[in-house]
Scaffold this motif. Structure first.
Motif, PDB file in Angstrom:
ATOM      1  N   ASN A   3       1.184  43.758  56.149  1.00 54.94           N
ATOM      2  CA  ASN A   3       2.029  42.943  55.281  1.00 54.94           C
ATOM      3  C   ASN A   3       3.383  42.682  55.930  1.00 54.94           C
ATOM      4  N   LEU A   4       3.935  43.703  56.585  1.00 57.71           N
ATOM      5  CA  LEU A   4       5.214  43.528  57.255  1.00 57.71           C
ATOM      6  C   LEU A   4       5.107  42.487  58.365  1.00 57.71           C
ATOM      7  N   VAL A   5       4.070  42.593  59.197  1.00 60.80           N
ATOM      8  CA  VAL A   5       3.882  41.633  60.294  1.00 60.80           C
ATOM      9  C   VAL A   5       3.693  40.224  59.754  1.00 60.80           C
ATOM     10  N   SER A   6       2.844  40.080  58.751  1.00 58.63           N
ATOM     11  CA  SER A   6       2.552  38.751  58.223  1.00 58.63           C
ATOM     12  C   SER A   6       3.780  38.126  57.567  1.00 58.63           C
ATOM     13  N   LEU A   7       4.590  38.932  56.908  1.00 58.57           N
ATOM     14  CA  LEU A   7       5.797  38.395  56.291  1.00 58.57           C
ATOM     15  C   LEU A   7       6.838  38.012  57.339  1.00 58.57           C
TER      16      LEU A   7
END
Length: 445
Positions: free
Chosen positions: A281-285
């Motif tokens: 989620n961190l990478v995608s955001l």
């Protein structure tokens, strides 16, 4: 605060430079990354309590995420509509879109709050058959449920402010809420255990939601915009929102299935899935911050009738997003086990992650760089119907089969994350094909 009437949309090839893109993307990056970083802090703090508490946080936060992200059109759909109004020079219309989206957020958020408070133990029991995990998760969820309407109001606020190409104010509002929550989480967890985590979430959302609401009311009063609901505008938003809701629902069904399978493998697998999912989620955001810049600029360009600029912007953002994602993948490949140890000291959870699923996560990062950038382009064009169909097809044909097979044959986390990889590959094929054509440029009409 500078007047919005002095602002002008960027709609030409000459105006859309890398500096322009980054001026929108960097504050958006803060807005997207700050909550994700907070969740990672939350995961790290709860991870020190034990595998049961970490699994309970995974179950409770999954339900909370489903509820609060299901109405993604409050942010992304409002950005698309507000940015096109801004591109036409209608700033008042762009703000009015935000007002009506906020009405939807308040009404629907109140209904969801009541539903979650009433049925929290039932919902968490679906994801965590173990009684102790389900009970702890239900307690966390009932406290966090008070933040649901505030979270949706903040989504609507992000949407219309991005539409008028103001990504700095949302960053200020988000940090104003998250900073006190981050400072409070350790003493609250020390005093109240897992429930303290939910209390910190609620306190942060009270501040952030209140700031977004104050900004909206100030703009409406200054422009003489009536504060009452406008059925015509709300219905128009819901037409776009209908497709985005179905798209979001397909995401949530897939991730709920993945979490449910991980929960049935055991608390260790569910805890490992939580750590990996939050890192993803961190990478995608982070990558989605560039996509938000693309959405804002593409929407304004199409609103002004500058289709060539919209395509040029899409290409430019995609190239940069791919480059950044390649660097992130290299960092994750080099850092595997020590990155996981930042979030849990439980050796069983660490072993479950680094033994195989980690490398699937690494492979997904460059794919996400392209997928999220082109998603932003198509969202800015209002091409929600295509994105709905593409996402549903990717879930049904790519995501769910490996997840179900993992449940049937005991493949555990590797099987679950193979489903996520197949999902990303199909999305990449769909959005790349769509962008090469021209139908998306007329979707806004």
């Amino acid at each position: 605060m500078p007047s919005l009437d002095d602002a002008s949309p960027v709609t030409s090839d000459r105006d859309v430079t890398l500096r322009t893109i980054l001026s929108l993307a960097i504050p958006a990056l803060g807005v997207l990354a700050a909550p994700a970083l907070y969740v990672l802090l939350d995961t790290a703090v709860i991870g020190r309590l034990g595998a049961v508490e970490l699994a309970a946080l995974a179950a409770g936060s999954t339900i909370f995420s489903v509820v609060t992200t299901q109405l993604t059109f409050l942010a992304y759909g409002t950005t698309a509509r507000s940015s096109r109004a801004f591109g036409r020079g209608d700033v008042t219309g762009a703000v009015a879109e935000g007002l009506q989206a906020t009405w939807v957020a308040a009404v629907v958020g109140g209904a969801l709050f009541a539903l979650v408070v009433a049925l929290a133990p039932t919902f968490t029991g679906w994801l965590a058959p173990q009684a102790d995990v389900a009970s702890d998760a239900g307690t966390w969820l009932r406290i966090a449920a008070f933040a649901i309407p505030l979270t949706l109001v903040a989504q609507a606020g992000n949407g219309w402010l991005r539409g008028i190409q103001d990504t700095r104010a949302p960053l200020v509002y988000v940090l104003a809420g998250l900073a006190p929550a981050a400072l409070a989480i350790i003493p609250l967890v020390s005093a109240f255990g897992l429930a303290g985590s939910a209390m910190a979430v609620l306190g942060g959302e009270l501040i952030t939601g209140g700031l977004f609401l104050r900004r909206l009311l100030t703009e409406c009063r200054g422009r003489g915009i009536p504060l009452s609901p406008d059925r015509r505008v709300i219905v128009s938003q819901l037409v776009l929102g209908r497709d985005l809701i179905v798209r979001s629902l397909s995401f949530q069904v897939a991730f709920l299935c993945a979490a449910a399978v991980a929960g049935r493998v055991g608390a260790t697998a569910l805890g490992g899935h939580q750590v990996m999912l939050q890192l993803w989620n961190l990478v995608s955001l982070l990558l989605d911050s560039l996509a938000i810049a693309a959405q804002t600029l593409v929407g304004a360009a199409l609103g002004a009738g500058a289709a060539a600029s919209a395509r040029w912007t899409g290409r430019r953002v995609t190239y940069w997003s791919l480059g950044i994602s390649a660097v992130l993948a290299a960092v994750f490949a080099a850092g595997n086990a020590w990155i996981v140890r930042l979030f849990t000291s439980h050796e069983g959870v660490i072993s479950a992650v680094v033994s195989g699923p980690w490398w699937i996560l690494v492979a997904m990062i460059p794919l996400g760089g392209v997928v999220f950038a082109l998603d932003g382009v198509l969202l800015g064009a209002g091409d929600a119907a295509f994105l709905r169909n593409a996402t549903v097809a990717a879930v049904v044909c790519g995501f769910l089969p490996p997840v179900w097979l993992a449940q049937a044959f005991g493949w555990g986390l590797p099987g679950i994350w193979c489903g996520l990889l197949a999902f990303m590959l199909l999305r990449l094929a769909f959005v790349s094909w769509r962008f090469r054509g021209s139908a998306w440029q007329s979707a806004a009409a």
